[in-house]
Design an enzyme around this catalytic site. Structure first.
Site, short mmCIF file in Angstrom:
data_model
loop_
_atom_site.label_atom_id
_atom_site.label_comp_id
_atom_site.label_asym_id
_atom_site.label_seq_id
_atom_site.Cartn_x
_atom_site.Cartn_y
_atom_site.Cartn_z
N PHE C 121 53.37 43.01 81.36
CA PHE C 121 53.55 43.84 80.17
C PHE C 121 53.79 42.93 78.97
CE2 PHE C 121 54.81 48.38 79.18
CZ PHE C 121 53.85 48.95 79.97
N GLN C 234 60.09 51.56 66.09
CA GLN C 234 58.93 50.98 66.76
C GLN C 234 57.70 51.89 66.68
OE1 GLN C 234 58.66 50.40 71.31
NE2 GLN C 234 58.61 48.33 70.49
N HIS C 236 54.33 52.23 68.39
CA HIS C 236 53.60 51.76 69.57
C HIS C 236 52.17 51.51 69.13
CE1 HIS C 236 51.89 51.56 73.57
NE2 HIS C 236 53.10 51.60 74.10
N LEU C 250 50.71 59.08 73.48
CA LEU C 250 50.79 57.69 73.92
C LEU C 250 49.68 57.28 74.89
CD1 LEU C 250 52.66 55.22 73.65
CD2 LEU C 250 53.73 55.94 75.78
N GLU C 253 50.99 51.06 77.60
CA GLU C 253 50.78 49.62 77.49
C GLU C 253 50.25 49.06 78.81
OE1 GLU C 253 54.02 47.72 75.52
OE2 GLU C 253 53.54 45.74 76.30
N ARG C 284 54.95 44.53 70.86
CA ARG C 284 54.42 45.76 70.27
C ARG C 284 54.35 45.68 68.74
NH1 ARG C 284 57.26 50.42 74.09
NH2 ARG C 284 55.85 50.09 75.84
N HIS C 349 57.08 55.60 68.06
CA HIS C 349 57.37 55.70 69.48
C HIS C 349 58.85 55.63 69.82
CE1 HIS C 349 56.55 55.41 73.71
NE2 HIS C 349 57.04 54.20 73.83
N ARG C 384 61.55 46.52 70.63
CA ARG C 384 61.79 46.70 72.06
C ARG C 384 60.57 46.27 72.85
NH1 ARG C 384 60.56 50.47 75.80
NH2 ARG C 384 59.86 52.11 74.37
#
Lengths: 250, 255, 574
Positions: C121, C234, C236, C250, C253, C284, C349, C384
């Protein structure tokens, strides 16, 4: 089917009201390309009927909140595209049945949570070694895809027509029990529960639950029938009984 | 407990569905009724001209003719495949809709009963004996294959006729119907919790599971193939049609 | 209190996502009589939408992984803004929480050795995310839900808490209404845990559900708690952009984790120009800004996004590892991701900022109040990392539940209520029914979303932020007059009216925190201050919001200083 063009006019015939005063109300909306039924319902709520009750959360078919009956078919509204239904006629949207009605498109589904409490939870052996393989749990993972939209409970005629709520757990909870019973680490035995409390033999396998499942869980073939077979092992199979007696195994 | 939304039509056939939901149950009712009538007439009443040349009607396979049995020999056999089909998980769902209107179709109201007992009381508890009928069905599959192989040999001569093709296809379809059975799927591996502990059983279960996905299709195809095979052999036996084949001797009616 | 239905508990937890459930489980396991109150049905909380996985240094796939590396990744991913102690606890305890979840029945995907499988990730050095296909959040919430109900936690569903009740400077309960009937209810409690999630619904393009209306942030702030890091919102990088109905939903990821490539309209893998080392698996904030820039400079797709392509992978592999993405695009956009690229763009997000808490116990700055999950602040700093949220929920959910249970034990007796506060709140909540104005809460909600998206969005300027801040007072007035129709029974218009009160308050906090931070860092980008003040003043302070006499106060507090041995860990390889 043909693609919905932005600005196209569509009529939605939505069940409104509570208690005994129920009516279907027509709302005319201008749809946008790619809309799902939930888009239309939320648009109606924001512009024409601010007190229109409807449950929804993720709007991406992951939470199972926006269950309803669209033209008589149990569907998630967030997954039902206008492109895929006949919009030349009014689109009829009703709440799910099988449960007490609250208001508009909302039904009281608390009963499901009560049933869930009665299922013996996951019970691994003490100090079990949690080494297990993908092939052991492919089956279980299918059941764990369930998003609890309760469309299967809605369509199941044992609940919907026969109203056997006190004697029958419904497809959703057979799926849950199957996920526990077939878990390689679980040691509990729920066959007695399936037979006596959950009423697995009330099911006459009409597969309506499977047809409506938005997660494409093969509820009847993979959960209910295998569970029935497991109970039959105990209840109706003299050969298995004999084997159990001789070997002393459970 | 439940207070379904009441608006519009209630009672039998009440639904908001706009599609032709009645087509499938109507078809099922029609086909099953027709098959039931045909098989009764053919196997029970028409007690002759069911075996011609190397071809024996699948209704009579294997042919049992004990002296003490006064009725059609088919009856000695037919209870098993009919029982197997009557207790089949697929057919049950289909005929509960078509004949019992329980329900007529999904989200269509039919028979309702607050004390509905499902399959918990006799005679419906019989449904749970499906696995034992499976054993007989599997045994019959063996005889049907033997019959199919025999259908290639007539008067000591190997050959092939349209009848042999039909009987072979029928043996295959009936075998697949048995091999895709839900109870078989349970017996070969579904009953296990730990697949990695029993790799051979898991592999068998995978196979049966794959076939099981098309159980409905196998069920209908094999039903049709049995009827077609029987009709074909009777037509040939009655001399109404002649069987295209490679044998030099004309086919003779045996039973 | 006779006129209200009243329930009495040692601990009440508000919010039933991963954090709330974990907190309630812990609190109840410690013997506290515990209730869980949530706005939706149980199991529908936002956690259910988490897709990619849960970060935990289990080292099942990459043996070199350990908590130290996870800690370092988190610190760097958070652009040095996070609370080091929270980040340390998080990295150390995540593996244990993941294994515990498995023992409670969660069925993670397996490695060939029969252990929990882990995937790559963005921003994580090693393959670290324990996952179940792309529905990890569902697995987590269902496991916790079943664990919780069988442990005897009382769950109150579809109940909106509108205000925390205080007496003598301490939080003593909560006041809310049943969504179904509109009737009010009082929860008396010795300790209250906030686990209400985020604030996304104040933005136009968001992956968040209707529930994310900043309730926990607003209730805690009004009750006297402090909010830190609220400028860090954030976006995304990968949300759906088309068709219009699904804009913002969404795209996990995990698509990039499984090898998905980002390309612009000219077919270039543009991440080469922004982060050549990590490419698609950059953090991100970087990827979102890169996509924003590509589109802005004219290299975007027809609907204003970029392409995300996984079709070079085997179709069966894609369906197995990303089943819900496959269905999401097939069902909602007519796109088969095994053969065609996805059109994606940034979507709001997550809020890194939140209630300021003591790392070990989750205690807020007001006695009796605890917080965990997205509504708490400090753990993620300026950005994050994907996968760190699910582990955050479990690690700090457990700690907050424990903290609250201990507080309840040590502060034995229930204390009284301020009846006047309840009466006042009731009047405020019911006021919209008396309005005859032409505008509804829905109208104002759309207006707020536009305001935030356009002025407090992914790229910010001082002028835009000031524009937004200048609008809020009048907006508040307008909201007081908004019109609601119908009865109190399950009336979403009325529900939104109070949600809007919370959103407006927190929108102002976000805008003012963003105006205050005169640099660009992590998810906070100021076009008028494009540089990151690396090693400078802005790296040593966190924004901190308070609320007094009906006004938001905005200031700075010194960031807790990382001990030398941890700093060495971070610096050694940075």
């Amino acid at each position: 089917m043909s693609r919905m063009q932005t600005g196209q006019k569509v009529t939605f015939r939505i069940l409104r009201g509570e208690g005994d005063s129920l009516k279907e109300v027509d709302y005319h909306v201008e749809a946008e390309t790619g809309w799902v039924v939930l888009d239309a319902v939320l648009n109606i709520q924001a512009t024409q009927a601010p007190d229109l009750s409807v449950r929804w959360n993720c709007k991406a078919a992951k939470c199972g909140s926006c269950s309803a009956e669209v033209n008589g078919k149990p569907r998630l509204m967030c997954k039902t595209r206008l492109d895929d239904i006949d919009t030349s006629q009014p689109v009829v949207v009703h709440p799910i049945k099988s449960f007490p009605h609250v208001k508009d498109l909302v039904a009281d589904v608390k009963w499901n949570y009560e049933v869930n409490k009665r299922i013996t939870p996951f019970t691994p052996a003490k100090d079990a070694d949690f080494t297990y393989y993908q092939e052991d749990v492919d089956r279980v993972q299918e059941f764990r895809k369930c998003i609890e939209c309760f469309l299967c409970q809605n369509v199941c005629h044992i609940l919907r027509n026969h109203e056997a709520h006190s004697r029958f757990a419904g497809p959703r909870f057979f799926v849950r029990v199957a996920g526990l019973e077939m878990h390689p680490m679980d040691t509990a035995d729920r066959t007695q529960f399936l037979d006596q409390e959950a009423g697995v033999f009330l099911c006459n396998i009409t597969k309506c639950c499977t047809h409506v499942c938005p997660e494409d869980i093969h509820i009847t073939d993979n959960a209910i029938i295998p569970l029935k077979e497991r109970v039959i092992d105990r209840k109706y199979d003299p050969l298995q009984w004999l084997v159990r007696k001789v070997t002393g195994k459970k | 407990m439940s207070h379904p939304v009441t608006l519009g039509k209630q009672g039998f056939f009440a639904t908001l569905r706009k599609d032709a939901w009645w087509v499938e149950p109507a078809l099922v009712a029609g086909i099953l009724t027709a098959f039931g009538l045909y098989s009764t007439i053919s196997a029970v009443l028409l007690r002759t001209k069911f075996e011609v040349g190397p071809y024996l009607s699948p209704f009579y396979e294997p042919l049992l003719t004990p002296n003490w049995w006064p009725f059609s020999p088919a009856i000695l056999i037919l209870w098993a495949p009919l029982g197997f089909r009557a207790t089949c998980y697929y057919y049950r769902g289909a005929y509960y809709k078509a004949f019992f209107l329980n329900p007529p179709a999904c989200s269509v109201t039919g028979y309702t009963n607050k004390n509905f007992r499902g399959e918990t009381k006799f005679p419906f508890t019989i449904m749970n004996l499906h696995r034992f009928l499976l054993i007989f069905a599997l045994a019959l599959n063996v005889f049907l294959w033997i019959g199919a192989i025999k259908s290639f040999r007539y008067e000591g001569e190997w050959g092939i006729g349209l009848g042999s093709v039909i009987l072979t296809a029928n043996a295959f379809l009936l075998m697949m119907y048995s091999f895709s059975c839900h109870s078989l799927r349970h017996i070969v591996g579904g009953r296990l919790d730990c697949f990695s502990c029993h790799r051979t059983q898991k592999a068998t279960w995978d196979k049966v599971s794959g076939w099981n996905e098309s159980h409905k299709q196998w069920a209908w195809m094999s039903l049709f193939s049995v009827a077609i095979a029987d009709i074909y052999i009777r037509l040939v036996a009655h001399g109404i049609i002649s069987d295209p084949n490679t044998w030099s001797t004309p086919l003779r009616v045996i039973h | 209190m006779a006129e209200y239905q009243t329930h009495e508990y040692d601990v009440i937890v508000i919010g039933a996502g991963g954090a709330g459930l974990r907190a309630a489980i812990e609190s109840s396991a410690m013997g506290a009589k515990t209730a869980l109150v949530c706005k939706s049905l149980l199991g529908k909380a936002h956690t259910v939408m988490a897709e990619g996985g849960m970060a935990a240094a289990l080292a099942n796939v990459d043996k070199a992984d350990n908590w130290q590396t996870h800690f370092r990744d988190t610190v760097l991913g958070g652009k040095y803004m996070g609370n080091w102690r929270m980040q340390q606890l998080h990295a150390q305890e995540s593996p244990e929480r993941a294994l515990e979840l498995e023992r409670w029945g969660a069925v993670f995907d397996r490695t060939p050795e029969g252990k929990i499988n882990q995937r790559a990730f963005g921003g994580h050095t090693w393959k670290r995310l324990a996952h179940v296909g792309d529905r990890t959040g569902l697995e987590m919430i269902r496991t916790l839900q079943d664990k919780g109900v069988h442990q005897g936690i009382d769950v109150f569903m579809e109940c909106t808490i509108v205000e925390l009740l205080k007496d003598s400077g301490r939080v003593v309960g909560a006041f809310g209404y049943w969504r179904e009937t509109g009737k009010f209810v009082v929860f008396k409690a010795k300790a209250v845990v906030m686990a209400t999630g985020g604030i996304g619904k104040m933005f136009r393009v968001t992956s968040n559900s209707w529930e994310y209306t900043a309730d926990g942030h607003a209730l805690a702030l009004r009750a006297g708690a402090e909010l830190i890091d609220m400028e860090f919102v954030q976006f995304h990088p990968t949300g759906m952009v088309w068709p219009p109905g699904v804009k913002g939903i969404l795209v996990t990821e995990a698509v990039r984790g499984e090898g998905g490539l980002l390309k612009n309209s000219q077919g270039e893998r543009f991440m080469e120009r922004y982060d050549p080392k990590r490419m698609e698996l950059s953090t991100r904030d970087q990827v979102a800004k890169a996509i924003y820039t590509e589109v802005k400079e004219g290299r975007g797709t027809p609907h204003g996004g970029v392409w995300l392509d996984i079709s070079h992978k085997d179709a069966e592999y894609i369906k197995k590892k990303l089943p819900s993405m496959y269905h999401q695009f097939k069902d909602l956009a007519d796109v088969d991701i095994t053969t065609s690229p996805m059109e994606i763009g940034p979507t709001m997000h997550y809020i890194m900022g939140g209630i300021r808490v003591v790392p070990e116990s989750g205690a807020a700055t007001v006695p009796g109040l605890f917080a965990c999950g997205e509504c708490s602040g400090g753990m993620h700093g300026g950005n994050r990392l994907g996968g760190n949220s699910l582990s955050d929920l479990l690690v700090f959910g457990k700690r907050a539940g424990e903290g609250a249970a201990l507080f309840a034990r040590d502060n034995g007796a229930h204390v009284g209520f301020d009846d006047a506060q309840i009466k006042r709140t009731e009047q405020d909540v019911l006021r919209p029914f008396e309005s005859r104005a032409s505008h509804t809460p829905y109208d104002l909600h759309f207006e707020l979303q536009d305001l935030m998206q356009d002025n407090v969005g992914i790229m910010r300027t001082g002028d835009d932020l000031k524009t937004a801040i200048a609008v809020f007072p009048a907006f508040n007035e307008k909201l007081r007059g908004a019109r609601v129709e119908g009865s109190r029974m399950f009336n979403p218009g009325w529900h939104l009216a109070w949600d809007m009160v919370n959103m407006l308050l927190i929108a102002e906090v976000v805008a003012r925190a963003a105006l205050q931070r005169e640099e660009s860092r992590g998810a906070h980008t100021r076009l008028d201050f494009p540089k990151t003040d690396s090693g400078g003043y802005w790296e040593t302070v966190n924004s901190c919001a308070t609320y007094e006499d009906g006004r938001v106060g905005m200031g700075l507090i010194p960031k807790p200083v990382m001990p030398a041995e941890l700093k060495a860990l971070v610096d050694a390889t940075a």
